[in-house]
Design a protein around this motif. Sequence first.
Motif, PDB file in Angstrom:
ATOM      1  N   ALA A 118      -3.310  -3.335   4.084  1.00  0.00           N
ATOM      2  CA  ALA A 118      -3.942  -2.607   2.988  1.00  0.00           C
ATOM      3  C   ALA A 118      -4.236  -1.189   3.428  1.00  0.00           C
ATOM      4  O   ALA A 118      -4.213  -0.877   4.614  1.00  0.00           O
ATOM      5  CB  ALA A 118      -5.240  -3.297   2.564  1.00  0.00           C
ATOM      6  N   HIS A 145      -2.275  -0.549  -5.073  1.00  0.00           N
ATOM      7  CA  HIS A 145      -3.046  -0.195  -3.871  1.00  0.00           C
ATOM      8  C   HIS A 145      -2.543   1.162  -3.391  1.00  0.00           C
ATOM      9  O   HIS A 145      -1.661   1.236  -2.537  1.00  0.00           O
ATOM     10  CB  HIS A 145      -2.877  -1.256  -2.784  1.00  0.00           C
ATOM     11  N   PRO A 185       0.827  -1.214   0.000  1.00  0.00           N
ATOM     12  CA  PRO A 185       0.000   0.000   0.000  1.00  0.00           C
ATOM     13  C   PRO A 185       0.856   1.257   0.000  1.00  0.00           C
ATOM     14  O   PRO A 185       1.883   1.328   0.674  1.00  0.00           O
ATOM     15  CB  PRO A 185      -0.811  -0.126   1.288  1.00  0.00           C
TER      16      PRO A 185
END
Length: 413
Positions: free
Chosen positions: A280, A243, A217
């Motif tokens: 995430a 992401h 991320p």
Amino acid sequence: MSDQPTPPPVLGAVRFALRDTARPLIVLGPSLGTSVEALWRDAAELLAPDLDVIGWDLPGHGASPALDGPATCEGLTVADLAAGVHRLVMAAQAERGDTGAPYWYAGVSVGGAVGLQLLLDMPDVVRGAVLLATGARIGDPERWHERADLVATAGTPTQVTGSAERWFAPGFVGAEPHVTTRLLAALQTTDRFGYAAVCRALARFDVRDRLGEIGAPVVAVAGGHDMVTPVASLEEIAAGVRHAGLRVLDDVAHLPPAEAPAAVAAVIRETVRGGDHGNALPRTDTARRDADRGRGMAVRRAVLGDPHVDRAVAGTTPFTAGFQDLITRYAWGEIWTRPGLDRRMRSAVTLTALVAGGHWDELGMHVRAATRNGLTVDEIQEILLQTAIYCSVPSANHAFTVAQAVLREDGLL
């Protein structure tokens, strides 16, 4: 000529807060001409109660040793810097009793470029990153070499006036003189050969075609007044990394941790906190909307071109702002970024739909976009012929008139 690989550069470390493995570790990277202590001091103080925080300095900057002379300016790469940072982090983790564990990263400008390189070269060791005022490519190679030559000859004081203009948003120097003084003082005392070496490393750095390889991320943070790495540079990262989200700090230029330490610390905390639950991005409504908007704006610019998008943005009013946000996030940020069709196919479908609906102003815009997406004039002609059968001859007749005008204007007919 030796076949031995070049060892990573020796980089100075700053331990803002280093305790034990009970706390996540965040590694902070500096911008060219700054020391990590001068740049990150205020934000690091806000992070230290909950995180272990260390920083690193560029060669010849801050706590890092000066280079030996002009010859040492030549060969440094951003990948070398990334390897040096990782070695430094391994030493810090050994102190924590956590050798080899993944860590978090946040870096500004060239420090952000190093973060991208770490994510690419060592994907298993960086849990996620906040990349501030940076880019997958920064600036023009020729200008970096020109600046390297100047500084190697005349020293870093040549950069003080220009840096003061580039680094800070309007009004900041007068409002926060103690912050600007410590940063410009760090620049003046930076080793000229170290500064020049980093300039040459940036001249060679370009990972734009590799952003899709990054799986961790990422939050890209842009300054609304940044002239060095403008918002579009961070939009490109947000659009390219799988992401990723985008945050724009409106009243900030090129050094967000110094200009807005509380806002930057909040973004880092949110990113680390989100990564503790499935590694995430935190999927708050704000983060999701920012990510969609960032991806959408990058694709919108790539398809329609900067001049068109700049005109649309400049013409936005309070009455139309919601609509502009809608099409950026949904049309461009969700539909045009889906992997099922390439952009050539999406352009072909869009042209057909616009003819069917009789949306002639939009058709002209998308004829131009279709050529940017790789459709040839002959292919556009075939698409419009197809619409004569399935949409109507009168519709196709008008479509040919619109398309021909656009293609002639662009010199393609």
